[in-house]
Structures are given as structure tokens and as C-alpha cells.
Design an enzyme around this catalytic site. Structure first.
Site, PDB file in Angstrom:
ATOM      1  N   CYS A  74       0.749  -1.255   0.000  1.00  0.00           N
ATOM      2  CA  CYS A  74       0.000   0.000   0.000  1.00  0.00           C
ATOM      3  C   CYS A  74       0.784   1.315   0.000  1.00  0.00           C
ATOM      4  CB  CYS A  74      -0.952   0.005   1.183  1.00  0.00           C
ATOM      5  SG  CYS A  74      -2.156  -1.342   1.169  1.00  0.00           S
ATOM      6  N   HIS A 132      -2.406   7.371   3.873  1.00  0.00           N
ATOM      7  CA  HIS A 132      -1.318   6.412   4.101  1.00  0.00           C
ATOM      8  C   HIS A 132       0.042   6.895   3.588  1.00  0.00           C
ATOM      9  CE1 HIS A 132      -0.396   1.805   4.512  1.00  0.00           C
ATOM     10  NE2 HIS A 132      -0.035   2.507   5.567  1.00  0.00           N
ATOM     11  N   ASP A 277      -3.787  -0.302  -6.087  1.00  0.00           N
ATOM     12  CA  ASP A 277      -2.449   0.035  -5.589  1.00  0.00           C
ATOM     13  C   ASP A 277      -1.509  -1.162  -5.566  1.00  0.00           C
ATOM     14  OD1 ASP A 277      -3.705  -1.275  -3.462  1.00  0.00           O
ATOM     15  OD2 ASP A 277      -2.952   0.099  -1.932  1.00  0.00           O
TER      16      ASP A 277
END
Length: 466
Positions: A74, A132, A277
């Protein structure tokens, strides 16, 4: 008098040309799914999960059959997308630590993100969903080129309102302020609704917009509404069905976003890019027919569903069969908008010349690495070398003949193995060590040990039966 009129007409014409040029500058929407497998969309041939809106979008644009994420999981994957550079060049090679992280753990501020580029150029910018890219507020979207932000800053989030308070991110934020849980419903639907609202707002302005719509679906935890579960009642595997319902929810929301663009009359001049992703996680997702899953550098970990549409400029119904990577998004968008990029050289390639003319970009060399080289891969033309951190062994594949990576030909072609290893070593000279670590390299060894243990038990059972 005539000369004054002539000058006036020249000036008026110049301003009119500028206005028209501004009107033609495209809006941009990047839609990112999370941990979605290559085989989990209809436009890649998936048959069990209904994705009618993504399939309709694909039909209007270009499907990248060999579209790659720049990392196998990620946070670093998102860092590559937003910077347009290999994340290893600035040390963002691992996931942001959930515990014991420092205020400096995040996509470095010295790296210019595409949101910052577009904001400087006059675009209105918004980020929706999973971030993130740094837990400290200085890394949050509003400090990285986004005018508006609705989402969470960490790596994981539950989908029900009460669950949003139980994660590292401690809730959903709007421009840094906590959103009360009574204003939330089901998170995928909330993100879709925010995207529609922002389009409604921005379409009334006289400048283009850049939207980053980063769903956390279908990332774990596996949460889905009864409405979406009903649409996958035909899937008998409960694990797969629950995951599929999350994909259906995201697809439904993407349909609402596309409908809003049509209603506002701006769909034709809006660039939409969709991809995952990384490859499928082990939560009911599927990277079929490719080998491996999220975290691996086999195709199943990095080859992902990937498409782009721009009806005003790019002919629909295309399939682009050459390798491309998420790093190509930034330079391609710069070319589409006529903007100058960051001072630092981008690692991707502008794909517009090939997409507009339907031509091939030819062979390329692409690189992947995690955990300071605990695993790495090189794709050069038809050959792909993988040093697997799971298997602790070299692998060489001819992707043209063996796209599913079933035949390891490393022992048969040691000179090719050495050539690709040398290319990797040269590439590493332009990279730095990871600025922080995560448990991935350690966890993959545990996963492989469990796999071998299961196979050993199976084979012993066969011997006993004999």
C-alpha cells in the site's frame, strides 16, 4: 480610429484564445482501489464479480493489459504514484509503521507531489479516502497540495461508523477536523458521495479540478452492506462473496461519479484513471490467472486492473498491451495539461503519443524492490527476473511465452539472470535505504513456512493412504 479598433480586436482575440485554452484544460480524477486483484473486474475477463460501471468506463477508454503498480503493497505504492518517482529514490520503501513511528515517517516534503503541481498551476484539488503517506499532520493532504480533504490518514479503516474510531487514524477527518460518526454511513458510500458533492461544487467554478479518490475498498476488514451482498448471491464461496460485495459497492459509487460528470456536461474533457495500488490480498480477492498475491513480486502482486479515459482526446475501446507502470501517470497528466513538472526527473513515461496514435511504446525496463532488497524484480522486454523474499531464490521468466510464471528458467539461462542482476545493481545506485522498516520481510518467511508445512502434511497423508 481604425487602428484602435484593430488593436482592440487583437487584444480581445488574444483573451478569447486564452479563455478557450483554459476551458479545454482537462479535469482529472484518479480513482485508486485497495488490494483489488487483476481478475476482480469484468474488463479483465472476470465473470463472478459484477463491475458494470468500471466495464463501461473501460469501454470508453484504454485498458492496460500489462499495467503495473510500482510496489507490491500500500503506502510505498501510493508514494510512487503521487511523486512520479521510484519510491526507493527517497526512502519510502515500506509501509508507515503503525507503532513506534517518528514524526518524520512519511513521503518527504522535499518531494513534489502531483497535487502540489496541479494546485500551483491553478487547479482546484481534493483528496478523498485513504491517505497512508504519513501520520504526522505535516504530511496530511491539506499540507500537500489539496484544498479539500475527506478521509483518514492511516493505512486501514473499518467501514461502519463505530469502527472508524477504533483504528490508528482515530476517525474520518474533513480538512483535519473529526467528522462525527452520526454523519457517516458505510464508508465506501461516504467516499463516493463526497466525490459527487465535490464535482457539483467544482463544476460551477471557472477552473479545472484534480480529484484523488482513493477508496480503501476492498481492503480488509471485509465489511459490506446487505444491498451489495445481494448482488453477489450467486457466489457460493462465502469468503469470496463478502469480498466481492465490497468491490460491487465501490463500482456502484464509481458509477455515481461518472453519472455526475455527465450531468454537469464535463465528462468528455475529464481524464479518469483507475487502478489498484497492488495485487490481490488473501481476503477473498483474486489475481487470477497470475501467480502470487499482494506483497509478492510475481505478477499477481504487482500486475493490476488499470484503465484510462479521456473521451475528448483518446479513442475508446483500446487495449494497450505493452508494459506500463503507475509512475507513468504523472508525466502523462503533465503532457495532457501542458504543465511543467517538478525539478526532479520523473521516472515514468508520457503515454499520450502512443494512446492517441494507437502505437507501441516498445520495450521498457521496470524495477521493483521491498525491504532494502529482501525481494526485488526487473522486467526488461520479455524477460522478468525475480528474487523472491518468500522463496529466497532466483527466478527468471519469459513473460511472452509464460505470462503466468510457471516455468522458472533461471538455471537454463544463467547469463540472462546475471544481466538482469547487473541492471538492478546499476539502478540501486540511484536509490537510498528505507527511512523506516516494516515487518513484511519477516512475515513472508512465516507465510512460506506455513505453505510448506501444509504441503508436507498433504503429501504424508497421501503416503499413508498408499
Amino acid at each position: 480610429m481604425r487602428s484602435l479598433i484593430f488593436i482592440y480586436l487583437l487584444i480581445f482575440g488574444a483573451f478569447s484564445a486564452l479563455a478557450k485554452g483554459k476551458e479545454k484544460q482537462p479535469n482529472i480524477i484518479i480513482i485508486l482501489s485497495d488490494d483489488q486483484g487483476w481478475g476482480d473486474v469484468g474488463f479483465n475477463g472476470g465473470t463472478d464479480i459484477p463491475t458494470p460501471n468500471l466495464d463501461a468506463l473501460a469501454a470508453k477508454g484504454v485498458v492496460f493489459s500489462q499495467g503495473y503498480a510500482s510496489h507490491s503493497y500500500c503506502s510505498p505504492s501510493r508514494a510512487g504514484l503521487m511523486s512520479g518517482r521510484y519510491q526507493q529514490r527517497f526512502g519510502h520503501e515500506n509501509n508507515i509503521p503503525y507503532e513506534n513511528h517518528t514524526p518524520e515517517d512519511g513521503l518527504p516534503l522535499k518531494e513534489e507531489m502531483m497535487s502540489e503541481t496541479f494546485k500551483k498551476a491553478g487547479y482546484t484539488t481534493c483528496a478523498i479516502g485513504k491517505w497512508h503517506l504519513g501520520d504526522d499532520p505535516k504530511f496530511w493532504p491539506n499540507n500537500r497540495g489539496f484544498d479539500d480533504w475527506f478521509g483518514f490518514y492511516g493505512g486501514g479503516m473499518g467501514y461502519w461508523p463505530d469502527d472508524t474510531k477504533k483504528t490508528v487514524s482515530k476517525g474520518i477527518l474533513r480538512n483535519g477536523e473529526l467528522v462525527p460518526v452520526d454523519q457517516l454511513n458505510y464508508l465506501t458510500d461516504d467516499f463516493s458521495a463526497e466525490a459527487v458533492n465535490y464535482i457539483d461544487k467544482y463544476s460551477k467554478e471557472d477552473k479545472p479540478f484534480f480529484m484523488y479518490l482513493a477508496y480503501n475498498a476492498p481492503h480488509s476488514p471485509v465489511h459490506a452492506t446487505s444491498e451489495y451482498i445481494k448482488k453477489v448471491a450467486h457466489i457460493e464461496d462465502g469468503h469470496r462473496a463478502a469480498y466481492a460485495a465490497m468491490v460491487v459497492g465501490m463500482d456502484h459509487g464509481i458509477g455515481k461519479v461518472m453519472d455526475k460528470l455527465e450531468q454537469e456536461g464535463i465528462a468528455d474533457n475529464t481524464i479518469v484513471i483507475f487502478y489498484s495500488d497492488n495485487g490481490a490480498a488473501t481476503n477473498g480477492a483474486s489475481s487470477a490467472p497470475y501467480r502470487g498475491h499482494k506483497g509478492m513480486l510475481f505478477e499477481g502482486g504487482i500486475r493490476v486492473p488499470f484503465l484510462m479515459t479521456w473521451p475528448e482526446q483518446i479513442k475508446g475501446g483500446q487495449q494497450y498491451d505493452d508494459p506500463m507502470i503507475a509512475l507513468d501517470v504523472f508525466p502523462t497528466l503533465l503532457a495532457a495539461t501542458g504543465l511543467e513538472g517538478p525539478q526532479k526527473q520523473l521516472d515514468g513515461e508520457n503515454l499520450l503519443p502512443y494512446l492517441k496514435k494507437g502505437k507501441s511504446a516498445g520495450d521498457r525496463t521496470l524495477y521493483w524492490r521491498y525491504s532494502d532488497g529482501a525481494g526485488y524484480a526487473v522486467r526488461d522486454g520479455k524477460y522478468k527476473f525475480v528474487y523472491s523474499g518468500y522463496k529466497l531464490a532466483d527466478h527468471l521468466f519469459d513473460i511472452e511465452k509464460d505470462p503466468y510464471e510457471r516455468q522458472n528458467i533461471a538455471d537454463q539461462q544463467p547469463e540472462e539472470v546475471e544481466r538482469l542482476k547487473q541492471m538492478y545493481q546499476e539502478w540501486t545506485k540511484g536509490t537510498v535505504k528505507a527511512k523506516w522498516q516494516d515487518p513484511h520481510a519477516e512475515n513472508v518467511l512465516k507465510e512460506e513456512k506455513k505453505r510448506q508445512s501444509f504441503l508436507d502434511k498433504a503429501s504424508r497423508g497421501e503416503r499413508k493412504a498408499l
